[in-house]
Design a protein around this motif. Structure first.
Motif, PDB file in Angstrom:
ATOM      1  N   ARG A 148       0.802  -1.235   0.297  1.00  0.00           N
ATOM      2  CA  ARG A 148      -0.159  -0.350  -0.024  1.00  0.00           C
ATOM      3  C   ARG A 148       0.775   1.272   0.178  1.00  0.00           C
ATOM      4  O   ARG A 148       1.529   1.071   0.959  1.00  0.00           O
ATOM      5  N   GLY A 149       0.527   1.983  -1.333  1.00  0.00           N
ATOM      6  CA  GLY A 149       1.342   3.606  -0.842  1.00  0.00           C
ATOM      7  C   GLY A 149       3.272   3.402  -1.165  1.00  0.00           C
ATOM      8  O   GLY A 149       4.166   3.592  -1.056  1.00  0.00           O
ATOM      9  N   LEU A 150       3.311   1.983  -1.932  1.00  0.00           N
ATOM     10  CA  LEU A 150       5.165   1.734  -2.033  1.00  0.00           C
ATOM     11  C   LEU A 150       4.874   0.447  -3.312  1.00  0.00           C
ATOM     12  O   LEU A 150       4.588   0.081  -3.206  1.00  0.00           O
ATOM     13  N   ILE A 151       6.103   1.334  -4.216  1.00  0.00           N
ATOM     14  CA  ILE A 151       6.795   0.556  -5.639  1.00  0.00           C
ATOM     15  C   ILE A 151       7.856   0.459  -5.346  1.00  0.00           C
ATOM     16  O   ILE A 151       8.410   1.389  -5.160  1.00  0.00           O
ATOM     17  N   GLU A 152       8.713  -0.813  -5.277  1.00  0.00           N
ATOM     18  CA  GLU A 152       9.643  -0.913  -5.501  1.00  0.00           C
ATOM     19  C   GLU A 152      10.205  -1.961  -7.054  1.00  0.00           C
ATOM     20  O   GLU A 152       9.746  -3.125  -6.842  1.00  0.00           O
ATOM     21  N   LEU A 153      11.180  -1.628  -7.932  1.00  0.00           N
ATOM     22  CA  LEU A 153      12.016  -2.131  -8.749  1.00  0.00           C
ATOM     23  C   LEU A 153      13.397  -1.672  -8.191  1.00  0.00           C
ATOM     24  O   LEU A 153      13.839  -1.055  -9.300  1.00  0.00           O
ATOM     25  N   PRO A 154      13.456  -1.890  -7.747  1.00  0.00           N
ATOM     26  CA  PRO A 154      15.384  -1.673  -7.734  1.00  0.00           C
ATOM     27  C   PRO A 154      15.725  -2.044  -8.764  1.00  0.00           C
ATOM     28  O   PRO A 154      16.345  -2.365  -9.690  1.00  0.00           O
ATOM     29  N   PRO A 155      17.400  -0.177  -8.489  1.00  0.00           N
ATOM     30  CA  PRO A 155      17.685   0.147  -7.976  1.00  0.00           C
ATOM     31  C   PRO A 155      16.510   1.589  -7.534  1.00  0.00           C
ATOM     32  O   PRO A 155      16.244   2.685  -6.938  1.00  0.00           O
ATOM     33  N   TYR A 156      14.756   1.429  -7.746  1.00  0.00           N
ATOM     34  CA  TYR A 156      14.219   2.311  -7.936  1.00  0.00           C
ATOM     35  C   TYR A 156      12.971   2.005  -6.909  1.00  0.00           C
ATOM     36  O   TYR A 156      12.206   0.797  -6.983  1.00  0.00           O
ATOM     37  N   ARG A 157      12.715   3.741  -5.757  1.00  0.00           N
ATOM     38  CA  ARG A 157      11.414   3.150  -4.932  1.00  0.00           C
ATOM     39  C   ARG A 157      10.331   4.211  -4.690  1.00  0.00           C
ATOM     40  O   ARG A 157      11.235   5.544  -5.170  1.00  0.00           O
ATOM     41  N   PHE A 158       9.582   3.984  -5.075  1.00  0.00           N
ATOM     42  CA  PHE A 158       8.453   5.622  -5.333  1.00  0.00           C
ATOM     43  C   PHE A 158       7.589   5.257  -3.818  1.00  0.00           C
ATOM     44  O   PHE A 158       6.962   4.028  -3.605  1.00  0.00           O
ATOM     45  N   GLU A 159       7.926   6.214  -2.893  1.00  0.00           N
ATOM     46  CA  GLU A 159       6.399   5.859  -1.893  1.00  0.00           C
ATOM     47  C   GLU A 159       5.813   7.038  -2.384  1.00  0.00           C
ATOM     48  O   GLU A 159       5.158   8.285  -2.190  1.00  0.00           O
ATOM     49  N   VAL A 160       4.400   6.396  -2.637  1.00  0.00           N
ATOM     50  CA  VAL A 160       2.875   6.962  -3.571  1.00  0.00           C
ATOM     51  C   VAL A 160       2.447   8.684  -2.625  1.00  0.00           C
ATOM     52  O   VAL A 160       2.302   9.375  -3.128  1.00  0.00           O
ATOM     53  N   ILE A 161       2.094   8.194  -1.452  1.00  0.00           N
ATOM     54  CA  ILE A 161       1.801   8.954  -0.020  1.00  0.00           C
ATOM     55  C   ILE A 161       2.235  10.023  -0.419  1.00  0.00           C
ATOM     56  O   ILE A 161       1.821  11.321  -0.217  1.00  0.00           O
TER      57      ILE A 161
END
Length: 219
Positions: free
Chosen positions: A97-110
């Motif tokens: 919930r609110g998090l996407i990770e495809l290393p080395p990328y990370r997105f905190e949606v909220i």
């Protein structure tokens, strides 16, 4: 199982789903599909089943973002294709919930924060939304029309250069290149696709900063 689009969308706002099955013969299936696409919904996959045997409708559904289109509702085949799709997702986008990770990328949606190898990258709101949409749909060709609809609410014309400009910016800011395991490429006349590069070490020389034309010669 949901009786209508309202019930599905209400639940989708509160819970995490990996897969949505939409019966095309139900009148509100298209409404639910458009809402799921426009609101991201955690990158869940979408399968239409019990569909008309219509090549044009099949092409439209896949172009708009559906992951599969099944004409018959045979139980065994439907279950098998759902399981196959979920297996393909494993090892791909790691989402909570609110998090996407495809290393080395990370997105905190909220909080709308983006990170590359743990380093925070400053993005505008639209750059962040566009990045999230790409990283929630790796391997999928996304048309300019779809990107305009999802990120800008369809308020801009398809001929606008806004999408191209923003893609160029996020490619540069997030340093997206095969050496990091991903390629964000244009498909002429169609749109853009974020692709995973299986062997980044062998592709390091394709980084734009390492291309020969980038080097200047002393006078």
């Amino acid at each position: 199982m949901f009786a209508d689009a309202l019930g599905l969308t209400r639940e989708a706002r509160e819970e995490d789903f990996q897969l949505f099955l939409l019966d095309q013969q139900i009148r509100e299936a298209e409404v639910a599909f458009q809402w799921l696409q426009a609101c991201f919904c955690g990158g869940a996959s979408i399968i239409f089943y019990n569909c008309d045997d219509n090549e044009s409708r099949l092409a439209d559904a896949l172009e708009q973002g559906a992951d599969d289109y099944i004409t018959a509702a045979r139980g065994g085949e439907l279950v098998a294709r759902c399981c196959a799709l979920l297996r393909r997702r494993e090892g791909g986008v790691a989402t909570r919930r609110g998090l996407i990770e495809l290393p080395p990328y990370r997105f905190e949606v909220i909080s709308k924060q983006a990170f590359v190898e743990g380093r925070r990258v400053e993005l505008t709101d639209k750059e962040f939304e566009l990045s999230v949409f790409f990283f929630r749909n790796p391997g999928r060709l996304l048309s300019r029309e779809k990107l305009l609809e999802v990120v800008w609410g369809g308020r801009l014309r398809a001929a606008s250069r806004t999408v191209d400009t923003h893609v160029s910016r996020i490619r540069r800011k997030l340093d997206i290149h095969p050496g990091r395991g991903f390629r964000l490429s244009a498909s002429y006349g169609s749109g853009y696709r974020l692709e995973r590069v299986e062997d980044p070490s062998s592709a390091v020389l394709s980084h734009p900063d390492l291309m020969p034309h980038k080097f200047s010669h002393p006078p």
